[in-house]
Structure formats: C-alpha cells, structure tokens
Design an enzyme around this catalytic site. Structure first.
Site, mmCIF file in Angstrom:
data_model
loop_
_atom_site.group_PDB
_atom_site.id
_atom_site.type_symbol
_atom_site.label_atom_id
_atom_site.label_comp_id
_atom_site.label_asym_id
_atom_site.label_seq_id
_atom_site.Cartn_x
_atom_site.Cartn_y
_atom_site.Cartn_z
ATOM 1 N N PRO A 157 -47.888 -50.217 -18.116
ATOM 2 C CA PRO A 157 -47.448 -49.699 -16.824
ATOM 3 C C PRO A 157 -47.929 -50.518 -15.631
ATOM 4 C CG PRO A 157 -49.314 -48.432 -17.596
ATOM 5 C CD PRO A 157 -49.008 -49.449 -18.662
ATOM 6 N N ASP A 193 -44.235 -44.169 -11.412
ATOM 7 C CA ASP A 193 -44.134 -43.898 -9.981
ATOM 8 C C ASP A 193 -43.709 -45.097 -9.137
ATOM 9 O OD1 ASP A 193 -46.373 -45.399 -10.234
ATOM 10 O OD2 ASP A 193 -47.766 -43.943 -9.380
ATOM 11 N N TYR A 230 -55.157 -46.145 -12.618
ATOM 12 C CA TYR A 230 -54.926 -46.584 -13.989
ATOM 13 C C TYR A 230 -56.213 -47.189 -14.503
ATOM 14 C CZ TYR A 230 -49.820 -46.270 -13.788
ATOM 15 O OH TYR A 230 -48.520 -45.827 -13.717
ATOM 16 N N ARG A 258 -50.550 -42.768 -3.394
ATOM 17 C CA ARG A 258 -49.330 -42.027 -3.682
ATOM 18 C C ARG A 258 -48.757 -41.385 -2.432
ATOM 19 N NH1 ARG A 258 -48.238 -40.663 -9.121
ATOM 20 N NH2 ARG A 258 -46.690 -39.373 -8.094
HETATM 21 C C1 LIG Z 1 -46.521 -39.457 -21.032
HETATM 22 C C2 LIG Z 1 -46.002 -40.686 -20.361
HETATM 23 C C3 LIG Z 1 -46.718 -41.221 -19.311
HETATM 24 C C4 LIG Z 1 -46.254 -42.350 -18.675
HETATM 25 N N1 LIG Z 1 -46.950 -42.823 -17.622
HETATM 26 C C5 LIG Z 1 -46.502 -43.907 -16.992
HETATM 27 C C6 LIG Z 1 -47.180 -44.404 -15.908
HETATM 28 O O1 LIG Z 1 -48.226 -43.889 -15.560
HETATM 29 N N2 LIG Z 1 -46.690 -45.497 -15.268
HETATM 30 C C7 LIG Z 1 -45.535 -46.110 -15.671
HETATM 31 O O2 LIG Z 1 -45.096 -47.101 -15.067
HETATM 32 N N3 LIG Z 1 -44.859 -45.640 -16.722
HETATM 33 C C8 LIG Z 1 -45.319 -44.567 -17.382
HETATM 34 N N4 LIG Z 1 -44.646 -44.099 -18.433
HETATM 35 C C9 LIG Z 1 -43.441 -44.827 -18.847
HETATM 36 C C10 LIG Z 1 -42.239 -44.454 -18.018
HETATM 37 O O3 LIG Z 1 -42.244 -43.089 -17.748
HETATM 38 C C11 LIG Z 1 -41.049 -44.894 -18.830
HETATM 39 O O4 LIG Z 1 -41.028 -46.323 -18.887
HETATM 40 C C12 LIG Z 1 -39.744 -44.405 -18.297
HETATM 41 O O5 LIG Z 1 -39.765 -43.022 -18.135
HETATM 42 C C13 LIG Z 1 -38.668 -44.804 -19.294
HETATM 43 O O6 LIG Z 1 -37.535 -44.070 -19.064
HETATM 44 P P1 LIG Z 1 -36.561 -43.640 -20.244
HETATM 45 O O7 LIG Z 1 -35.466 -42.909 -19.590
HETATM 46 O O8 LIG Z 1 -36.237 -44.803 -21.070
HETATM 47 O O9 LIG Z 1 -37.407 -42.699 -21.211
HETATM 48 P P2 LIG Z 1 -38.252 -41.391 -20.961
HETATM 49 O O10 LIG Z 1 -38.622 -41.241 -19.548
HETATM 50 O O11 LIG Z 1 -39.326 -41.415 -21.975
HETATM 51 O O12 LIG Z 1 -37.241 -40.233 -21.271
HETATM 52 C C14 LIG Z 1 -36.817 -39.936 -22.566
HETATM 53 C C15 LIG Z 1 -36.286 -38.531 -22.586
HETATM 54 O O13 LIG Z 1 -35.701 -38.307 -23.849
HETATM 55 C C16 LIG Z 1 -36.065 -37.019 -24.295
HETATM 56 N N5 LIG Z 1 -35.998 -37.013 -25.766
HETATM 57 C C17 LIG Z 1 -36.796 -37.671 -26.632
HETATM 58 N N6 LIG Z 1 -36.433 -37.414 -27.888
HETATM 59 C C18 LIG Z 1 -35.377 -36.571 -27.821
HETATM 60 C C19 LIG Z 1 -34.560 -35.929 -28.786
HETATM 61 N N7 LIG Z 1 -34.764 -36.081 -30.112
HETATM 62 N N8 LIG Z 1 -33.568 -35.122 -28.374
HETATM 63 C C20 LIG Z 1 -33.351 -34.923 -27.057
HETATM 64 N N9 LIG Z 1 -34.105 -35.496 -26.088
HETATM 65 C C21 LIG Z 1 -35.098 -36.312 -26.475
HETATM 66 C C22 LIG Z 1 -37.457 -36.817 -23.766
HETATM 67 O O14 LIG Z 1 -37.769 -35.436 -23.676
HETATM 68 C C23 LIG Z 1 -37.370 -37.479 -22.414
HETATM 69 O O15 LIG Z 1 -37.016 -36.583 -21.394
HETATM 70 C C24 LIG Z 1 -45.067 -42.967 -19.094
HETATM 71 C C25 LIG Z 1 -44.341 -42.414 -20.141
HETATM 72 C C26 LIG Z 1 -44.790 -41.287 -20.779
HETATM 73 C C27 LIG Z 1 -43.968 -40.708 -21.900
#
Ligand SMILES: Cc1cc2nc3c(=O)[nH]c(=O)nc-3n(C[C@H](O)[C@H](O)[C@H](O)COP(=O)(O)OP(=O)(O)OC[C@H]3O[C@@H](n4cnc5c(N)ncnc54)[C@H](O)[C@@H]3O)c2cc1C
Length: 668
Positions: A388, A108, A305, A296
């Site tokens: 986070p 967030d 957290y 928020r």
């Molecule tokens: C459950 C959860 C809670 C979190 N909570 C926090 C928080 O409270 N505070 C904070 O700062 N950060 C948090 N994070 C971390 C933060 O969300 C990430 O650092 C950020 O989203 C990273 O972005 P990204 O695009 O690299 O990956 P992600 O946001 O993880 O996106 C990856 C995407 O790839 C897709 N994917 C995965 N594997 C496949 C596949 N084989 N085929 C097709 N699609 C696929 C997933 O569905 C997802 O939509 C959290 C992450 C998660 C997973």
C-alpha cells in the site's frame, strides 16, 4: 508566455472541511450527528442491526439472464458498474458477499489521474471538498543522537502542470459512496445485490449460446440465507479482490513474490508534538523501523502505516495475533523523541501483501485469442496485488474498471466488434506489470534500514536516495504515466509532432480554455464525460471562420460519409457516438459561433435545440493551450480521444480517409 500551469488551486466553493473532532464518524461529513460509539476495530461493513434488513432491490432476486454480472463492490467493481449504469439498455447487476456498503478503512490515496476520472463521473468536486490534499511530502531520517529522528527533506508532492487536480486522501468507503450515488442516479438506476456470494461458473465456448456463462451465487445473509441462484450471463467480471473466486474458476493464479510482507495500518485521532503530523511523511528510524504518515480528511485524523515482520512462506498474518496496542507502541517507538498519545483508533488492520500478478485478465488462453473473444474478466486486486505504500491499489483497480466498462458497453450496444475486448487484458496487464516492478523497488527502499550518518558501507538505504526516487517516480504514482500500446483502439500515429502534448496512448492532458458561446473559462478535459462516447478535438489552423478552411472541410467530411455520418445510428443525436469539438487559436471575442461549421452547432433532442458548447478558444490568462500542449499552429490537427480519456490518435485535419480507417477498425 502565459502563466505557469498550476495544480488546481483552491477556488470559491471548494472550502476545506473540518470533522471527526469529537471522534471518528463514518459516512457523509456534511450530515451532523453524534460520533459512532466504539468504532475502533477492523470492522468494515454495515452495522449489524442493518445487515439482513436491506430493502427492495438490495435484497431482491437476480434476473435469470443478464448482459453483465459484476462480482464485488470494491473500487474496481463499482467503477465498472457506474460506467455501465449509463446504459439503460444493458442489463447489468453487481453483487457482493458483504451485507452492505463498506463503511470504514482500506485504501485512501487518490491519484491526480483518478481525480480526472472522478470528474468524468461527476463527483470530483465532492472529493475535493471532503479530502485531505497532499501538497508536500517530508522525509525523516535517524538523527545524530540515539532515539532521534530529523527531517532530511521536504518536497512538493506533485510537479506543477501535471494535472489540474491535486493528489488527495479520502476514505475508500466515501469513494464507494460516490460511485453508488452515480449508479443510483444513472439511467439504469443500478443498486448492488448484497449478501450474495459467488460460488462458481461455467463457460460455453461453442459460440452457440447468447448467454454463454452460467454463474452460481449463494445468499449468505438474511431470510434467504443458503439459497443458490443460477444466472446466465453474456459477460462476467470478477472484481472480487485478492482472493478472487472468479480467478480461481478460470484456473488462473497470482504469481510473484512469495515472501509476503505484513503491514499494520491504523487511522487514529492522536495528540503529538511531531512537527509534520499534517504532512505526508516517510520516516526511517535508526533501529525501530519505518513509518508512513498520511494525514487524513477532516483536519484531525491521521493514518499510520507500520511495516511489520516478513512472513514465512504460506504464513498468514492472522496467526501472529497482532494487536492494535502493538501497532501504537511500534509507531511511538519510531517517532521518538516525539510523543504520540492515541485518543481513538477509528480503524485498524494488519494484512499481508505480496507483489503478485496474474498472467492474463480474461478467460481466453493466448493460443485461442484468434478463435474466440473473452467472456469472463478479472479486475483490480483479483489480478494484481502490491504493497500500500505507493497508494496504488485502489487507483489502479478503478482504472481497470474504467478501461473495461466502455468496451463492454460498446460491444453490447452493437457499436464495436467483440474483438476490442482483447485489448482489456493486454492494456491493463502491461500497467499492472509496471506497477509491480515499481512497487518492488519502492517497497525495498522503504523497508531497508537507513544508512547511518558517516557510514559509507554497502548496507542500508540513503534517505536522500529514497527522496530522489520518490520525486522521480512522481508521474507514475500520480497515474499520469500510463501509456497504452498500439492496438485497434490506439493508433501508431505518425503525426505526434502536430500535438506533442497529447501523447497517443496516454490520458488526454487537460488545459484551460474559454468556451466561445458564453465566454465561460473551463478545463477542456472536463468535457470528457464517462458516457461511452468517443471525442474528436479539431485544433484549428489560421482562419476557422472561412468556409474554405481546413476546419470547415474537416467537419463536412466527418458528417458526410466520414465517421460521424457513418457510425451515428439513424435518428440519434449527431454527437451521440462521436462527439466533435473544436479549439480555435483566436481570442474568443473576435469570433462568432454562427460562422462555425454546422457540425459544431448540432441540433439535438426532441425540439432540435442547438448545442452551443462545442467550440473553445485559448484562455491567455491561464495559459494558451496551443503553446502548452505543443499544437502546430499552422496546420492544426485532430486529436481522437477514447471514452476512457486516453488519446487514440493524432492526425492532420485533412487526413479524412485515415480517420475513417481508424474508426472502421474499431467500430461496427
Ligand atoms: C482489509 C484490507 C485493508 C486494506 N488496506 C489498504 C490500505 O491501507 N491502503 C491501501 O492502499 N490499500 C489497502 N487495501 C487494498 C485496497 O483496498 C485494494 O487495493 C482495493 O480495494 C482493490 O479494489 P478491488 O475492487 O480490486 O477489490 P476489493 O476492494 O478487495 O473488493 C473486492 C470485493 O469483492 C467482494 N467479494 C470477494 N469475494 C466475493 C465473492 N465470493 N462473492 C461476492 N463478493 C465477493 C468483497 O466483499 C469486496 O467487497 C486493503 C485491502 C483490504 C482487503
């Protein structure tokens, strides 16, 4: 001296919004309606009734051949897709294994630097309107009595003048929504393909194939469940999160901290007498642990957290079966003597995180870098993970996507050689490595037990030291400290003294100006749109209206056999590849646009209309840009800005050959 620069004060139209009063409701807060019933729980995708019923292109087949395939609709993938959607000539697709867009939860925190990038994508105003603004942070420590906490300090969150934007908090799902809107409305009209899961890839490294990467995807929902699609692609980008299958397919892995830290996070509507509930607050209790409060958006919602136990090697937090009641109880204990009565849990999650980094962010081993250029990349959590607490995961992931997007567009559009793609891994690996170092120190401080009053022994962290560290690292957490090393797209400039405030390698630091033609006050940095164009700012010297001035000579050199003349395709608008702007020192009422060089009044489009928006003057009421950015008034200078808003070079106005040489090194 003009007034001190501010941090984006509230202006008309940027009114704050209150929402979630009668319960958390995901989606656009401007849309009225009843709250979602039973939202509590770690749900994060489309409601079940919509899954598998996605219309049209959402459920459609992928084309057999693509220029770019992005795996993953998280912040990294969506930023990249939004950038590529600006180029209708590039065949891009983005897939996600989820049945639809994210609705709730996850990260967030939106850093100032990210807001600057959102401005380039055209939605910073929407974020400013909906979000919580982090203006101050408070620090709490154990009080004198048992089970008490007291405020140890309170600081301004972001130093004055760091950015024209504040640090804000908004649900990651809304950020996704805004990127999806950008993609939808962009020339390429891009929509994700949901329920499509990456299953593997092969790369033809012989150099004989136009589309050398073959990707297998499987439908995981709806009537076509189980169907496998094979797509041949020029470039693949794995934005598929911490457990990235693309990373695994490249034979790469995340290495680093093996003792994982478990976290509990919950977004709640609650009643409390804790006085700083609407401030970001870091709380160290004596014996009950640590808590980070993040107020928020909407005025009522609060994120908490809670640091949970360290996990054993290879242990997953799921095995501990932590419940939301346990999180609430832990938060209540830390907050004592203040009361916490949770009325609704909008979202909660427990997850484990380590500080881990992948050694390279593309498919080319270091030894082969001179032999071939990358075809597969990884971005975001797929190549770096961290806690986070400093709110960096989403921000850094989006900057990965922004860094890569314009480079892919330039190569696929024939404007740059594929060698520039090597800079993605080099630049972003450096940023991620720094972040992990920072996160390690920050997490250790946050997680350590606090020193008790009067205890001079070695154990525990002094809450005042934690506060000092937080303030010192402010630029880093704001995302404004990133500095890219010299490369073909970032010069090792010997002329930095001409523009001390536009540091080569760092992001272009905006400043207020007035547009000459219409006297409109604006931020100069806001002309840097996410459209893949390079920008040249000509900061003029003494008499910009004189045809013999350095400004006129520089414009003539640029347009003739200079970079603008040489790299603009025949028939294209003169600013379509390199967009030249000028900033003059004189008051805007003393100058005439008609006296400016023709390059600064280009004729464009079907009718050859004049673009009047290329020339700016200082805005003394909000601070003189020449003074605030340390610009040399006698000599002026050229500041070259990359399509991702980072300063690429600073040169004297008359260094025509050097400027051409720089562009010849990174353009085709
Ligand atoms: C459950 C959860 C809670 C979190 N909570 C926090 C928080 O409270 N505070 C904070 O700062 N950060 C948090 N994070 C971390 C933060 O969300 C990430 O650092 C950020 O989203 C990273 O972005 P990204 O695009 O690299 O990956 P992600 O946001 O993880 O996106 C990856 C995407 O790839 C897709 N994917 C995965 N594997 C496949 C596949 N084989 N085929 C097709 N699609 C696929 C997933 O569905 C997802 O939509 C959290 C992450 C998660 C997973």
């Amino acid at each position: 001296m003009g007034p001190v620069e501010g941090r984006g004060g509230e202006t008309p139209g940027r009114l704050t919004m209150q929402y979630h009063l009668d319960g958390y409701r995901p989606g656009d807060p401007a849309q009225a309606g009843p709250p979602a019933a039973g939202a509590a729980g770690p749900a994060d995708a489309l409601p079940a009734e919509l899954a598998g019923k996605l219309p049209g292109k959402l459920a459609g087949k992928l084309p057999g051949k693509l220029d770019v395939l992005i795996i993953g609709c998280g912040p990294a993938g969506l930023t990249l897709a939004a950038q590529l959607a600006a180029f209708p000539g590039i065949a891009t697709a983005i897939v996600d294994q989820k049945p639809g867009p994210l609705r709730l939860g996850q990260a967030d925190g939106i850093a100032c630097r990210t807001m600057e990038m959102f401005e380039a994508f055209g939605f910073s105003d929407r974020v400013l309107r909906e979000s919580y603004w982090v203006n101050e942070t408070s620090f709490w420590k154990p009080g004198p009595g048992p089970d008490t906490i007291i405020r140890g300090g309170r600081v301004q969150d972001t130093e004055d003048g760091l950015s024209e934007f504040p640090h804000v908090i908004l649900n990651q799902a809304r950020v996704h929504d805004f990127f999806l809107d950008v993609m939808r409305n962009a020339p390429a009209r891009l929509e994700p393909h949901y329920a499509s899961s990456f299953r593997g890839l092969t790369i033809d490294t012989t150099g004989r194939s136009d589309h050398p990467v073959t990707v297998r995807l499987e439908r995981v929902d709806g009537p076509r469940r189980g169907e496998v699609e094979t797509v041949r692609v020029r470039y693949v980008v794995g934005c598929d999160g911490a457990r990235s299958g693309v990373r695994t397919a490249l034979g790469r892995s995340l290495t680093g901290e093996s003792a994982n830290q478990a976290w509990g996070v919950m977004d709640v509507l609650a009643i409390t007498d804790f006085p700083d509930i609407r401030l970001k607050a870091a709380i160290h209790s004596a014996d009950a642990g640590s808590l980070l409060i993040i107020p928020r958006e909407g005025g009522y919602l609060v994120r908490m957290y809670i640091e949970l136990d360290k996990l054993g090697a290879d242990e997953r937090i799921a095995s501990r079966q932590v419940t939301v009641d346990r999180l609430i109880a832990a938060a209540a204990r830390i907050l004592r003597p203040y009361a916490l009565e949770v009325k609704e849990v909008a979202w909660w999650s427990v997850y484990e995180i380590g500080q881990r980094l992948c050694d390279r962010f593309d498919d080319v081993p270091a030894a082969d870098a001179a032999l071939r250029t990358p075809r597969v990349f990884i971005a975001g959590d797929a190549c770096h993970t961290h806690s986070p607490k400093a709110g960096q995961g989403m921000n850094v992931s989006m900057q990965d996507g922004f860094n890569l997007g314009w480079k892919l567009a330039a190569v696929l559009g024939g404007r740059s050689p594929p060698q520039i793609l090597h800079t993605y891994s080099a630049e972003r690996h450096g940023v991620a490595a720094e972040l992990i170092e920072f996160d390690r120190a920050f997490a250790a401080m946050f997680g350590a037990a606090p020193k008790r009053p009067g205890d001079d022994g070695a154990g525990g962290i002094d809450p005042a030291a934690f506060q000092r560290y937080f303030v010192k690292q402010g630029r880093f957490t704001a995302g404004t400290a990133t500095r890219y090393a010299p490369s073909p797209i970032t010069a090792a400039s010997a002329h930095q003294h001409l523009a001390r405030g536009f540091v080569v390698g760092m992001r272009f630091h905006s400043a207020p100006v007035i547009r000459l033609a219409d006297a409109r006050p604006l931020e100069l940095g806001h002309v840097l749109k996410a459209d893949g164009r390079w920008r040249l700012f000509l900061f003029a010297g003494a008499d910009p209206a004189d045809p013999a001035s350095a400004l006129h000579t520089a414009c003539a050199a640029l347009a003739g056999s200079g970079p603008v003349g040489r790299f603009t395709p025949p028939g294209a608008d003169l600013d379509s590849v390199i967009d030249v702007r000028a900033v003059l020192q004189q008051p805007h009422r003393t100058l005439a646009l008609g006296a400016m060089p023709a390059l600064l009044r280009p004729r464009k489009g079907r009718f050859g209309l004049i673009d009047y928006e290329k020339v700016f003057c200082p805005d003394p009421g909000r601070g003189d840009i020449f003074e605030h950015r340390g610009l040399n008034r006698d000599r002026g200078c050229v500041v070259v800005v990359r399509p991702d808003q980072h300063v690429a070079h600073v040169l004297p106005l008359d260094a025509h050959a050097d400027l051409l040489g720089f562009f010849a090194g990174c353009m085709a």
